[in-house]
Scaffold this motif. Structure first.
Motif, mmCIF file in Angstrom:
data_model
loop_
_atom_site.group_PDB
_atom_site.id
_atom_site.type_symbol
_atom_site.label_atom_id
_atom_site.label_comp_id
_atom_site.label_asym_id
_atom_site.label_seq_id
_atom_site.Cartn_x
_atom_site.Cartn_y
_atom_site.Cartn_z
ATOM 1 N N ARG A 198 0.814 -1.222 0.000
ATOM 2 C CA ARG A 198 0.000 0.000 0.000
ATOM 3 C C ARG A 198 0.849 1.276 0.000
ATOM 4 N NH1 ARG A 198 -5.333 -0.480 3.704
ATOM 5 N NH2 ARG A 198 -3.840 -0.463 5.401
ATOM 6 N N HIS A 199 2.036 1.170 -0.561
ATOM 7 C CA HIS A 199 2.855 2.358 -0.777
ATOM 8 C C HIS A 199 2.431 3.079 -2.058
ATOM 9 C CE1 HIS A 199 6.332 0.409 1.723
ATOM 10 N NE2 HIS A 199 5.321 0.805 2.459
ATOM 11 N N ASP A 250 1.497 7.700 -5.330
ATOM 12 C CA ASP A 250 2.538 7.270 -4.400
ATOM 13 C C ASP A 250 2.262 7.869 -3.021
ATOM 14 O OD1 ASP A 250 5.186 7.245 -3.011
ATOM 15 O OD2 ASP A 250 5.917 6.478 -4.932
ATOM 16 N N ALA A 251 2.378 7.046 -1.975
ATOM 17 C CA ALA A 251 2.100 7.496 -0.614
ATOM 18 C C ALA A 251 3.044 8.610 -0.159
ATOM 19 C CB ALA A 251 2.196 6.325 0.355
ATOM 20 N N CYS A 305 -3.969 14.195 1.143
ATOM 21 C CA CYS A 305 -4.684 13.275 0.251
ATOM 22 C C CYS A 305 -4.664 13.765 -1.191
ATOM 23 C CB CYS A 305 -6.128 13.081 0.717
ATOM 24 S SG CYS A 305 -7.167 14.556 0.618
ATOM 25 N N LEU A 324 -3.116 9.764 2.585
ATOM 26 C CA LEU A 324 -1.733 9.394 2.883
ATOM 27 C C LEU A 324 -1.555 9.386 4.395
ATOM 28 C CD1 LEU A 324 0.025 11.828 0.366
ATOM 29 C CD2 LEU A 324 -1.093 9.642 -0.120
ATOM 30 N N LYS A 349 3.133 6.469 5.665
ATOM 31 C CA LYS A 349 3.826 5.895 4.510
ATOM 32 C C LYS A 349 2.966 4.938 3.679
ATOM 33 C CE LYS A 349 8.360 6.258 6.700
ATOM 34 N NZ LYS A 349 9.619 5.556 7.084
ATOM 35 N N VAL A 350 1.643 4.935 3.927
ATOM 36 C CA VAL A 350 0.758 4.142 3.075
ATOM 37 C C VAL A 350 -0.321 5.039 2.490
ATOM 38 C CG1 VAL A 350 1.173 2.038 4.404
ATOM 39 C CG2 VAL A 350 -0.833 3.457 4.922
ATOM 40 N N ILE A 351 -0.965 4.539 1.447
ATOM 41 C CA ILE A 351 -2.039 5.272 0.800
ATOM 42 C C ILE A 351 -3.246 4.344 0.708
ATOM 43 C CG2 ILE A 351 -1.094 4.656 -1.487
ATOM 44 C CD1 ILE A 351 -2.339 7.287 -2.542
#
Length: 234
Positions: free
Chosen positions: A15-16, A30-31, A185, A226, A229-231
């Protein structure tokens, strides 16, 4: 283009990165706060606001003048991952017209190396930086057109094409299993795609504020938040 299927599969599973479609193009979100268009090999980043820290310090705000260093270091890592043909910096790259006079020699050299190491770097003008500072490589422009899509800093209400913009620094708050989260976001509907602000000291505007709801009503928007470090889509 440097990304491989294996690299992308791993990043999506962690989920990056998430994949979405806008204006008939596939996008990698991209996160770290940038977007990538594989079909064009373009990397899009918005609202760097370089030297915002030194600007605020000049008004007695107790902030360290390290934001440009941090912003450029993060951006360099992303560029190394994607190795794009073109970087588009979507306006407000510099916080004000005197930013370069306050930037350290090391940061200025770092910025110039970043730009010089990319085949093409486009500086879209913003409301904070209508003119590219002297001595900075790259190409200044008001907007960039790709088929039926236009990249500019601020939304044009009379525009019939799909727009990719910055300016608003969108943020989102949400609650998941009784825990509250807040983060930058990406948000879009069929007509407008708003990038998050990338700069180290950039604040944000909640997407449920009236100005954002006028631009992107809840019923028509999608949101990619975001956090840590994940999205993820909310």
């Amino acid at each position: 283009m440097a990304i491989t299927d294996a690299w992308l599969t791993e990043k999506v599973s962690q989920r990056h990165i998430t994949i979405t479609k806008y204006a008939d193009y596939l996008w990698l979100l991209d996160a770290r706060g940038v977007a990538y268009l594989p079909a064009c090999d373009w990397l899009i980043v918005s609202d760097l606001h370089l030297e915002k820290g030194s600007y605020l310090r000049s008004y007695a705000n107790p902030l360290p003048s390290l934001d440009s260093t941090a912003t450029l270091t993060r951006l360099e890592s992303i560029i190394e991952d994607y190795k794009p043909l073109r970087v588009i910096s979507l306006g407000d790259s510099f916080h004000d017209k005197h930013s370069m006079s306050r930037m350290t020699t090391e940061d200025r050299q770092h910025l110039c190396r970043l730009v010089d190491n990319v085949n093409e770097w486009m500086w879209v003008e913003g409301n904070h930086d209508p003119d590219l500072p002297d001595g900075i490589p790259g190409t200044p422009c008001f907007e960039i057109v790709l088929d039926n899509m236009v990249f500019r800093h601020e939304v044009e209400t009379s525009e019939n094409r799909a727009q990719v913009i910055g300016h608003y620094h969108p943020k989102k708050r949400t609650t998941i299993t009784r825990r509250r989260y807040s983060g930058k976001c990406f948000t879009n509907n069929e007509n407008v795609f708003v990038m998050p602000a990338f700069g180290q000291f950039t604040g944000g505007l909640d997407i449920d504020e009236e100005v954002m709801l006028t631009l992107l009503p809840k019923r028509s928007r999608q949101v990619f938040m975001l956090y840590d470090k994940v999205i993820f889509k909310v």
